[in-house]
Design an enzyme around this catalytic site. Structure first.
Site, PDB file in Angstrom:
ATOM      1  N   PRO A   1       0.850  -1.205   0.000  1.00 40.88           N
ATOM      2  CA  PRO A   1       0.000   0.000   0.000  1.00 40.88           C
ATOM      3  C   PRO A   1       0.876   1.242   0.000  1.00 40.88           C
ATOM      4  CG  PRO A   1       0.094  -0.969   2.206  1.00 40.88           C
ATOM      5  CD  PRO A   1       0.819  -1.912   1.290  1.00 40.88           C
ATOM      6  N   MET A   2       0.545   2.208  -0.847  1.00 37.22           N
ATOM      7  CA  MET A   2       1.288   3.468  -0.850  1.00 37.22           C
ATOM      8  C   MET A   2       0.327   4.625  -1.102  1.00 37.22           C
ATOM      9  SD  MET A   2       4.895   2.565  -2.699  1.00 37.22           S
ATOM     10  CE  MET A   2       4.195   1.393  -3.849  1.00 37.22           C
TER      11      MET A   2
ATOM     12  N   GLN B   1      -6.821  -1.307   2.799  1.00 36.21           N
ATOM     13  CA  GLN B   1      -6.165  -0.970   4.068  1.00 36.21           C
ATOM     14  C   GLN B   1      -6.875   0.206   4.737  1.00 36.21           C
ATOM     15  OE1 GLN B   1      -2.370   1.272   4.690  1.00 36.21           O
ATOM     16  NE2 GLN B   1      -1.607  -0.676   5.442  1.00 36.21           N
TER      17      GLN B   1
ATOM     18  N   CYS C   1       2.046   3.654   9.690  1.00 39.84           N
ATOM     19  CA  CYS C   1       2.224   5.036   9.239  1.00 39.84           C
ATOM     20  C   CYS C   1       2.808   5.898  10.367  1.00 39.84           C
ATOM     21  CB  CYS C   1       0.902   5.617   8.749  1.00 39.84           C
ATOM     22  SG  CYS C   1       1.119   7.273   8.092  1.00 39.84           S
TER      23      CYS C   1
ATOM     24  N   LYS D   1      -0.547  -4.546   9.023  1.00 42.32           N
ATOM     25  CA  LYS D   1       0.781  -4.158   8.519  1.00 42.32           C
ATOM     26  C   LYS D   1       1.404  -3.216   9.546  1.00 42.32           C
ATOM     27  CE  LYS D   1       3.215  -2.355   4.464  1.00 42.32           C
ATOM     28  NZ  LYS D   1       3.599  -0.971   4.824  1.00 42.32           N
TER      29      LYS D   1
ATOM     30  N   GLY E   1      10.327  -3.982   2.625  1.00 42.08           N
ATOM     31  CA  GLY E   1      11.420  -3.035   2.777  1.00 42.08           C
ATOM     32  C   GLY E   1      12.602  -3.299   1.882  1.00 42.08           C
TER      33      GLY E   1
ATOM     34  N   GLY F   1       7.180  -1.944  -2.418  1.00 38.88           N
ATOM     35  CA  GLY F   1       6.643  -0.581  -2.459  1.00 38.88           C
ATOM     36  C   GLY F   1       7.344   0.253  -3.515  1.00 38.88           C
ATOM     37  N   ARG F   2       8.389   0.966  -3.098  1.00 37.10           N
ATOM     38  CA  ARG F   2       9.040   1.902  -4.015  1.00 37.10           C
ATOM     39  C   ARG F   2       9.596   1.218  -5.250  1.00 37.10           C
ATOM     40  NH1 ARG F   2      12.378   4.303   0.867  1.00 37.10           N
ATOM     41  NH2 ARG F   2      12.280   2.064   1.325  1.00 37.10           N
TER      42      ARG F   2
HETATM   43  C1  LIG Z   1       4.881   7.077  -1.011  1.00 32.82           C
HETATM   44  C2  LIG Z   1       4.649   5.989   0.016  1.00 32.82           C
HETATM   45  C3  LIG Z   1       3.395   5.838   0.595  1.00 32.82           C
HETATM   46  C4  LIG Z   1       3.160   4.823   1.527  1.00 32.82           C
HETATM   47  N1  LIG Z   1       1.898   4.657   2.035  1.00 32.82           N
HETATM   48  C5  LIG Z   1       1.637   3.605   2.849  1.00 32.82           C
HETATM   49  C6  LIG Z   1       0.310   3.329   3.269  1.00 32.82           C
HETATM   50  O1  LIG Z   1      -0.653   4.027   2.909  1.00 32.82           O
HETATM   51  N2  LIG Z   1       0.123   2.268   4.105  1.00 32.82           N
HETATM   52  C7  LIG Z   1       1.164   1.463   4.518  1.00 32.82           C
HETATM   53  O2  LIG Z   1       0.945   0.508   5.265  1.00 32.82           O
HETATM   54  N3  LIG Z   1       2.411   1.694   4.104  1.00 32.82           N
HETATM   55  C8  LIG Z   1       2.672   2.731   3.271  1.00 32.82           C
HETATM   56  N4  LIG Z   1       3.938   2.925   2.813  1.00 32.82           N
HETATM   57  C9  LIG Z   1       5.012   1.969   3.190  1.00 32.82           C
HETATM   58  C10 LIG Z   1       5.150   0.871   2.141  1.00 32.82           C
HETATM   59  O3  LIG Z   1       3.994   0.065   2.045  1.00 32.82           O
HETATM   60  C11 LIG Z   1       6.363  -0.037   2.434  1.00 32.82           C
HETATM   61  O4  LIG Z   1       6.126  -0.799   3.579  1.00 32.82           O
HETATM   62  C12 LIG Z   1       7.653   0.754   2.605  1.00 32.82           C
HETATM   63  O5  LIG Z   1       7.798   1.739   1.598  1.00 32.82           O
HETATM   64  C13 LIG Z   1       8.897  -0.160   2.570  1.00 32.82           C
HETATM   65  O6  LIG Z   1       8.918  -0.914   1.408  1.00 32.82           O
HETATM   66  P1  LIG Z   1       9.778  -0.498   0.084  1.00 32.82           P
HETATM   67  O7  LIG Z   1      11.208  -0.322   0.515  1.00 32.82           O
HETATM   68  O8  LIG Z   1       9.556  -1.677  -0.830  1.00 32.82           O
HETATM   69  O9  LIG Z   1       9.222   0.789  -0.408  1.00 32.82           O
HETATM   70  C14 LIG Z   1       4.200   3.950   1.914  1.00 32.82           C
HETATM   71  C15 LIG Z   1       5.471   4.119   1.333  1.00 32.82           C
HETATM   72  C16 LIG Z   1       5.700   5.111   0.388  1.00 32.82           C
HETATM   73  C17 LIG Z   1       7.080   5.246  -0.218  1.00 32.82           C
END
Ligand SMILES: Cc1cc2nc3c(=O)[nH]c(=O)nc-3n(C[C@H](O)[C@H](O)[C@H](O)COP(=O)(O)O)c2cc1C
Length: 360
Positions: free
Chosen positions: A16-17, A71, A101, A140, A202, A224-225
């Site tokens: 989720p992002m 979510q 968050c 989460k 992550g 995510g990213r």
């Molecule tokens: C722009 C952005 C928005 C995010 N929004 C959420 C969210 O709404 N809910 C959530 O549980 N995590 C959110 N995250 C966290 C991601 O789901 C993820 O756990 C975190 O970025 C680490 O994973 P990654 O390194 O693959 O990005 C967000 C991350 C980013 C970068």
């Protein structure tokens, strides 16, 4: 693998992002293959219970995204249970709870990662939700709230006891925000201790990272990213897992992805027949301007902003990516945006994939 009674065809998940993983983006990632589950942006339980239009939009999804997890965030057990029932009524396969968050706006309402500071209360939220719905309730969370209090292992067990059907751990603390690196050793310990599926999140930037992380004992990995940079990452991870060469993505295909994204966003707004649904009533409507014109302008601006947000990630790792980013950021109309995309991705010289794509 399964979360409760929901079968996932692949253990790789779109994380989720907020602001990024809208229905258009999720659909396009799904279409590339290798994706077992998508999760919506976080949605306010308060907004759901009060039926606020904008909140409901964040929870919108289409059939082709299934299985889909919505979510929600909030800290009040009764409201979270009521919101879970609304999510179930919307037909979602899974309802996920945001305990990760770190943003003060969310955390100060005792929601998001702030719930990790009160594990007993956090567990009571999950209990109330699990009692209220039949669909799986998942959580989460982060490694912990503070660097010196990484309580994910204890909290994960508590929410399992309270009825959670799966848990995801993003291996950073709220204090870290996005600094440092995710602690996959901790993720691995949680996976070992629980009987329900545990997912890790992550720092998976390359498809090989996804494969490596699966070896830590988790049931699946949320990306995510990495998926914003490279929407093919889950498909490429699936290729590698199946012993195939990972698929190559050409510059042209990357351009097509952006064009498809723009088109889906535009259709979303056209099809609903009510262009103002996405804007505060009257906010974008200067006096005396024809409604249709204003609707189109408001919609175009919304699409441009969405593409700008995606391009801030999507351009990373591309040759000349910073050039693309700054040009997209200066686009004032959809026509201009399309020209920039055409020029960058579809110029004849690129047809031979002359431009290197780090992500492909
Ligand atoms: C722009 C952005 C928005 C995010 N929004 C959420 C969210 O709404 N809910 C959530 O549980 N995590 C959110 N995250 C966290 C991601 O789901 C993820 O756990 C975190 O970025 C680490 O994973 P990654 O390194 O693959 O990005 C967000 C991350 C980013 C970068």
């Amino acid at each position: 693998m399964k979360i409760g009674n929901v079968t996932l065809q692949s253990p790789y998940v779109v994380a989720p992002m907020a602001g990024m993983t809208d229905t258009a983006f999720r659909r396009l990632v799904r279409r590339q293959g290798g994706c077992g589950l998508v999760v919506t942006e976080m949605v306010s339980s308060e907004g759901l219970v009060r039926g606020i239009g904008r909140t409901l939009e964040y929870a919108e999804y289409t059939e082709e995204e299934r299985p889909v997890s919505i979510q929600i965030f909030g800290g009040d057990p009764a409201k979270m249970a009521a919101a879970a029932q609304i999510v179930e009524g919307m037909g979602a396969d899974i309802v996920d709870v945001n305990m990760g968050c770190p943003v003060p706006k969310i955390a100060k309402h005792n929601a998001g990662c702030s719930l990790m500071r009160e594990p007993a209360h956090a567990a009571s939220v999950i209990k109330a939700m699990s009692n209220a719905v039949r669909i799986p309730v998942t959580v989460k969370m982060r490694a912990g709230w503070k660097d010196d209090d990484r309580n994910a292992p204890e909290l994960a067990r508590m929410v399992e006891d309270a009825g959670a059907a799966a848990v995801t751990i993003h291996g950073r603390t709220a204090e870290q925000s996005y600094r440092g690196v995710a602690d996959w050793e901790l993720v691995s310990r949680v996976a070992e201790a629980l009987t329900i599926p545990v997912f890790g999140s992550g720092d998976c930037i390359e498809p090989e990272d996804v494969i490596d992380r699966m070896a830590s004992g988790v049931s699946g990995v949320l990306v995510g990213r990495g998926v914003l940079r490279n929407p093919w990452i889950l498909a490429q991870a699936a290729d590698i897992a199946a012993g195939r060469a990972r698929r190559q993505v050409t510059v042209r295909e990357r351009g097509e992805f952006l064009c498809d994204y723009i088109e889906l966003l535009l259709n979303e707004r056209v099809n609903e027949g009510d262009g103002f649904r996405h804007f505060a009533p009257g906010a974008d409507r200067p006096a005396g301007v024809a409604v249709e014109k204003t609707v189109a302008r408001g919609r175009d601006r919304w699409v441009i902003n969405k593409v700008r947000a995606l391009c801030s990630w999507y351009s990373k790792g591309l040759d000349d990516g910073s050039h693309l980013r700054s040009r997209v950021n200066s686009a004032q109309s959809l026509g201009e945006l399309q020209e920039i995309v055409d020029e960058f991705f579809f110029a004849a010289s690129h047809d031979t994939a002359a431009r290197a794509v780090a992500a492909g």
